[in-house]
Design an enzyme around this catalytic site. Structure first.
Site, PDB file in Angstrom:
ATOM      1  N   MET A  14       0.830  -1.205   0.000  1.00  0.00           N
ATOM      2  CA  MET A  14       0.000   0.000   0.000  1.00  0.00           C
ATOM      3  C   MET A  14       0.865   1.256   0.000  1.00  0.00           C
ATOM      4  SD  MET A  14      -3.061   1.112   0.018  1.00  0.00           S
ATOM      5  CE  MET A  14      -4.036   2.521   0.471  1.00  0.00           C
ATOM      6  N   GLU A  15       1.941   1.225   0.744  1.00  0.00           N
ATOM      7  CA  GLU A  15       2.783   2.409   0.868  1.00  0.00           C
ATOM      8  C   GLU A  15       3.608   2.688  -0.380  1.00  0.00           C
ATOM      9  OE1 GLU A  15       2.438   4.653   2.834  1.00  0.00           O
ATOM     10  OE2 GLU A  15       2.253   4.062   4.908  1.00  0.00           O
TER      11      GLU A  15
END
Length: 114
Positions: A14-15
């Site tokens: 996600m990051e």
């Protein structure tokens, strides 16, 4: 550090999409997208040593920081992820921002899928 590897992978995906060279608009770096001051704090207070400024070091510091969030919020994954995203103090004082709710939801949906 006792963090479910599926959760750590989901946060990293996600990051940064697992991109070592990722740098955010606010200066977060690496696979786990740690702010430099967060990375320094993890090194000093949680690890007791400097981690290399490499993908491996970033993941090590990031997973240790995720462990801290999980411990701080007594294993509550939603609150730990919110603390990761917006800061533990803000979660405690304000609750979840709208974008934090989305972050938590997406990371949880990614667990076991990435």
């Amino acid at each position: 550090y006792g963090v479910d590897p599926r959760l750590a992978r989901a946060v990293a995906w996600m990051e940064s999409g697992w991109q070592e060279s990722a740098v955010s608009d606010i200066g977060a770096v690496g696979v786990m997208q740690l702010l430099p001051e967060t990375w320094a704090w993890v090194d000093s207070y949680l690890l007791g040593e400097a981690t290399p400024r490499t993908a491996d070091g970033n993941v090590r510091a990031g997973v240790r920081f995720l462990r801290w969030q999980l411990d701080h919020f007594r294993g509550d994954v939603d609150r730990a992820l919110a603390g990761w995203y917006q800061g533990a103090a803000a979660v405690e004082k304000i609750g979840f921002y709208d974008d934090t709710k989305q972050f938590v939801s997406v990371v949880k949906a990614l667990v076991g899928r990435v």
